[in-house]
Design an enzyme around this catalytic site. Structure first.
Site, PDB file in Angstrom:
ATOM      1  N   SER A   1    -127.716  34.969  37.669  1.00 60.31           N
ATOM      2  CA  SER A   1    -127.171  35.353  36.441  1.00 60.31           C
ATOM      3  C   SER A   1    -125.563  34.536  36.325  1.00 60.31           C
ATOM      4  O   SER A   1    -124.342  34.751  35.411  1.00 60.31           O
ATOM      5  CB  SER A   1    -126.377  36.700  36.952  1.00 60.31           C
TER       6      SER A   1
ATOM      7  N   GLU B   1    -102.552 -21.642  72.371  1.00 58.17           N
ATOM      8  CA  GLU B   1    -103.285 -22.002  71.606  1.00 58.17           C
ATOM      9  C   GLU B   1    -103.082 -23.499  71.112  1.00 58.17           C
ATOM     10  O   GLU B   1    -103.559 -24.472  70.748  1.00 58.17           O
ATOM     11  CB  GLU B   1    -103.285 -21.529  70.491  1.00 58.17           C
TER      12      GLU B   1
END
Length: 869
Positions: free
Chosen positions: A491, A86
């Site tokens: 319960s 690059e």
């Protein structure tokens, strides 16, 4: 010489005019140029990661995948590959490469096309942060000026580090760290030269040059990158040849999930959005640590899934998902020749023609799997065995031990006859689900459970959630039953009712009449007759025994004595919304609807001495650099030994420089320590029962299986079952945990039903049958359906954890009482026991000889089943 001076003058004038034009252009577009100062404190968009308490990755949230890296942590070959490809003169130019510009200009003159060779890494960084990728002269000019500004603000290394973390590299990967993970499932330091070159070649065209979308173009681009590295002297010719020809196996990798806990991850994601907003949560780079240890979460998930399969298998096989063909496959001798006549696309040939392996693969590729369930196709059926084909494992033989459970499912309460051979269950061409049963270490036929379940486990002293499961599979249903499903608690409500009775002066030895209730309702014209289950009534009974046996009519009588309004006010202390509680006597039997987390929180108050801790599931939030931004500071239960004594030193608080002279943050105390202790004692009785084995008076509470299996003396719990067994529960304490499990159908009209005897299931796992007893036969209830998941989880969670007994609070006294009357006694045999009382509530009268009853003379002990209202 006569030409030199004019030429020099022309050059000078041209340069001056150019400089003036350039300056004018700069001042013309300067208002449009962004400030590059933000790059000093740039915050890259990084996804949120969620971890378990011990650092295992659970999930990742965010569209962009980025793994920020410091330059020193990026391998040198990676840096060289990007620089060579690059911007080979990156460390030599001021942000704009004059040689590159000249090359681009010559390319324009000779070809008439605009090239891209002039962009430096700094210019690309400028474009990525501030501009678009549009090919226009004005964009290029702005890019140049921004690049020059960047070079004045940042060092070369800072620019390169930003670039390598910012650059787009395809498949939503931004930066080299994310690209290494997405394409190769590696960290950057694990990449070889070929993989490095592949990634370095992506900036030119990440969508078209990546190794997943276009492997051929990617390989050619890799060669270009390697050639540039060779030219720059970074690699040798041998390195070039080897890396250029190496065949790479690239495929899309997700985040490397180490702990699959999607219900927990979704809870954390929702909380982070609530705190920070969606965009900030998904891009702020937060690393969120849950309060959940990975081992406990895995144990919880395994317990829930195995328990659902156990229930499902008791009720029978609902059949294959589909029948793909009718005729059996050819014999192995002519299989190859036969497959030559089969079309490649499923369904394109006669429906009676067996499918080829290619067809089966194509079909199964589109079918969902819900681990541990795996889709499969039956290819061969023998007398006591089948062969199946799967995507992950290929061909698997499943023997009779993995099939014989599959008697037909008829209804939730009715099953068909046990199969005698494999053909009674399946035919070739059946599309089925299979799973590997880890407890039995074998493959077996399976199915997605119809019933649903949830589990919540938390630390009672702080409220920290240590495990949470919202269902069998998040990918099948995102509904989190642990925190969203309000179901009747049955319960499970009774410990809170009994706690209210203690507030009104009742004691564990108080006698309540366990006798049938018939109440006429003038408004409805019918009588309400709550019943015990089983319908056994013992007459006068101590309150401790009544909770241990879960006597329904006793719970109703206690509610009447305390008063409905006072009961509701007391339940509100445990975090239950009084506006959501039924305003009638069915409340005593659990007609209220709560989530598993709400029930667990209420039980935690009993377990921690009466302090209303708030459940929480996020322990801390770090930034992407591992710096802690927030840490949970929950209000905790005060230590039992001294409510004024400081809590143990917080090492994290010390490291963060907090003022440790401040008093610890305690949760509000909503229940006295004495009340919490006595309520827990009654819940212990539900596990351990009472009476004497030697005198044949021993009785078992509804949670007796936990005592049989866990060999601990610090357990306490309560079962729960609603009418028609539409909801089943078990909540309990042990060690340092409170855990609640729930099982039921999402379709509230369905009952968990009944099962008839399945001899195969008994033979396959006699140990389970021994401890489950008649749980494998008869009506389903909390002890049979919900408690096994609790036991499986708690056995794993408490392995190696010392038994933890609650400290006996002040003003608790013990006296010896008569088991039948609850009065004082001087006997020291099986007719008596020591009992706990709040000082002042202990009995003052001794049992009279005329009142004395020896339980040994009353017949066989009672083993309770369950409680249903």
């Amino acid at each position: 010489m006569k030409y030199v001076k004019p030429l020099a003058l022309i050059f000078f004038v041209s340069a001056l005019l150019g400089a003036i034009a350039l300056a004018a252009l700069y001042f013309y577009i300067r208002p449009e140029l962004p400030s590059v100062a933000i790059l000093k404190d740039v915050r890259l968009q990084t996804p949120m990661k969620v971890y378990s308490q011990d650092g295992q990755l659970i999930s990742q949230f965010g569209v962009k995948r980025r793994i920020p890296l410091e330059l020193k942590n990026i391998p040198e070959p990676m840096l060289q590959a990007f620089l060579a490809t690059e911007d080979s003169r990156f460390y030599d130019h001021p942000g704009v490469d004059i040689i590159g510009v000249a090359r681009a200009f010559m390319n324009l003159v000779t070809t008439g096309e605009k090239g891209q060779g002039a962009s430096t890494i700094t210019m690309q960084l400028a474009r990525n942060f501030f501009l678009s990728r549009e090919k226009a002269w004005m964009r290029k000019i702005k890019e140049t000026f921004i690049a020059l500004h960047i070079e004045q603000l940042l060092s070369k290394d800072e620019i390169l580090e930003l670039y390598l973390n910012k650059i787009e590299l395809g498949h939503r990967a931004f930066g080299v760290g994310a690209a290494a993970q997405v394409y190769f499932g590696k960290t950057v330091d694990e990449l070889n030269l070929a993989e490095i070159a592949t990634i370095a070649g992506l900036p030119k065209a990440p969508s078209n040059l990546n190794p997943i979308s276009n492997p051929a173009a990617s390989k050619e681009r890799r060669r270009v990158v390697l050639a540039r590295m060779l030219d720059e002297g970074y690699i040798s010719r041998a390195d070039f040849t080897q890396a250029a020809e190496l065949e790479l196996e690239a495929k899309k990798h997700g985040a490397e999930i180490e702990l699959h806990a999607p219900y927990l991850a979704d809870m954390i994601y929702a909380e982070m959005i609530k705190r920070y907003g969606r965009e900030e949560a998904e891009t702020g780079g937060y690393q969120v640590y849950a309060t959940v240890p990975s081992a406990l979460q895995q144990a919880a998930q395994q317990a829930v899934k195995q328990n659902l399969h156990d229930y499902d298998e008791r009720h029978g096989y609902r059949g294959p998902l589909a029948q793909l063909w009718e005729e059996p496959l050819p014999t192995p001798a002519d299989k190859d020749s036969e497959r030559q006549t089969i079309a490649e696309i499923p369904g394109s040939e006669d429906e009676n023609t067996a499918w080829s392996e290619q067809q089966m693969t194509a079909f199964l590729t589109g079918e969902p799997s819900f681990p541990p369930l795996e889709p499969a196709i039956v290819t061969q059926v023998e007398e006591k065995q089948i062969r199946v084909f799967t995507l992950l494992t290929g061909y698997i033989d499943i023997g009779w031990d993995g099939l014989a459970w599959a008697r037909p499912f008829i209804t939730d309460s009715k099953q068909g006859p046990e199969p005698e051979q494999a053909s009674d269950i399946l035919k070739p061409g059946a599309h089925i689900m299979i799973r590997f049963n880890e407890e039995l270490e074998q493959w077996q036929l399976s199915q997605f459970p119809d019933a649903s379940s949830a589990l919540v486990s938390l630390e009672p002293e702080s409220g920290a959630i240590r495990a949470i499961v919202g269902g069998y599979s998040f990918y099948q249903s995102q509904f989190n039953r642990a925190i969203q499903a309000k179901r009747q608690v049955g319960s499970n409500i009774k410990p809170f009712i009994y706690s209210a009775a203690l507030e009104k002066g009742y004691s564990l030895a108080s006698i309540i009449n366990d006798a049938p209730i018939n109440q006429w309702d003038r408004n409805s014209g019918i009588a309400w007759r709550p019943k015990n289950s089983p319908e056994v009534y013992d007459g006068p009974i101590r309150m401790r025994v009544a909770l241990g046996r879960s006597k329904n009519v006793v719970s109703v009588r206690l509610l009447r004595s305390v008063g409905l309004d006072d009961i509701i006010s007391h339940l509100a202390k445990f975090g239950f919304n009084p506006n959501e509680l039924p305003k009638d006597e069915s409340l005593a039997l659990g007609s209220a609807s709560q989530t598993p987390l709400e029930v667990a929180r209420g039980i935690a108050i009993i377990g921690n001495g009466g302090y209303a801790v708030e459940p929480y599931f996020i322990e801390r939030v770090d930034n992407e650099f591992g710096e802690t931004l927030w840490h949970a500071n929950p209000a905790i239960a005060a230590p039992a030994f001294s409510e004024q004594q400081d809590a143990p030193l917080d090492l994290l608080a010390i490291s963060e420089g907090k003022d440790l002279t401040l008093p610890p943050l305690y949760a509000p105390q909503v229940l006295s320590r004495q009340n919490a202790f006595l309520t827990r004692e009654m819940m212990r009785t539900a596990i351990y029962g009472g009476g004497s084995w030697s005198k044949n008076t021993y009785w078992q509470g509804t949670g007796w299986r936990a005592n049989n299996l866990m060999s601990r003396d610090d357990l306490a719990g309560k079962t729960g079952t609603t009418n028609d067994a539409k909801d089943t529960w078990f909540s309990g304490l042990g060690g340092n945990l409170v855990t609640t499990t729930w099982v039921g159908f999402d379709d509230m009209s369905r009952s968990l039903g009944r099962t008839s005897r399945n001899q195969y299931l008994i033979n396959r796992n006699p140990q389970q049958f021994n401890w489950m007893g008649n749980a494998m036969v008869g009506a389903e209830d909390g002890a049979r359906v919900a408690q096994p998941a609790w036991i499986r989880f708690m056995r794993e969670a408490l392995e190696g954890v010392p038994e933890q007994y609650p400290t006996i609070p002040e003003d608790i006294v013990t006296v010896r009482i008569d088991r039948t009357t609850g009065k004082l006694t001087q006997r020291t045999d099986h007719t008596s026991r020591f009992e706990y009382f709040i000082r002042g509530t202990e009995p003052t009268q001794y049992v009279d000889d005329s009142e004395f009853v020896d339980p040994f003379d009353q017949g066989q002990p009672v083993i309770e089943s369950e409680d249903i209202f």
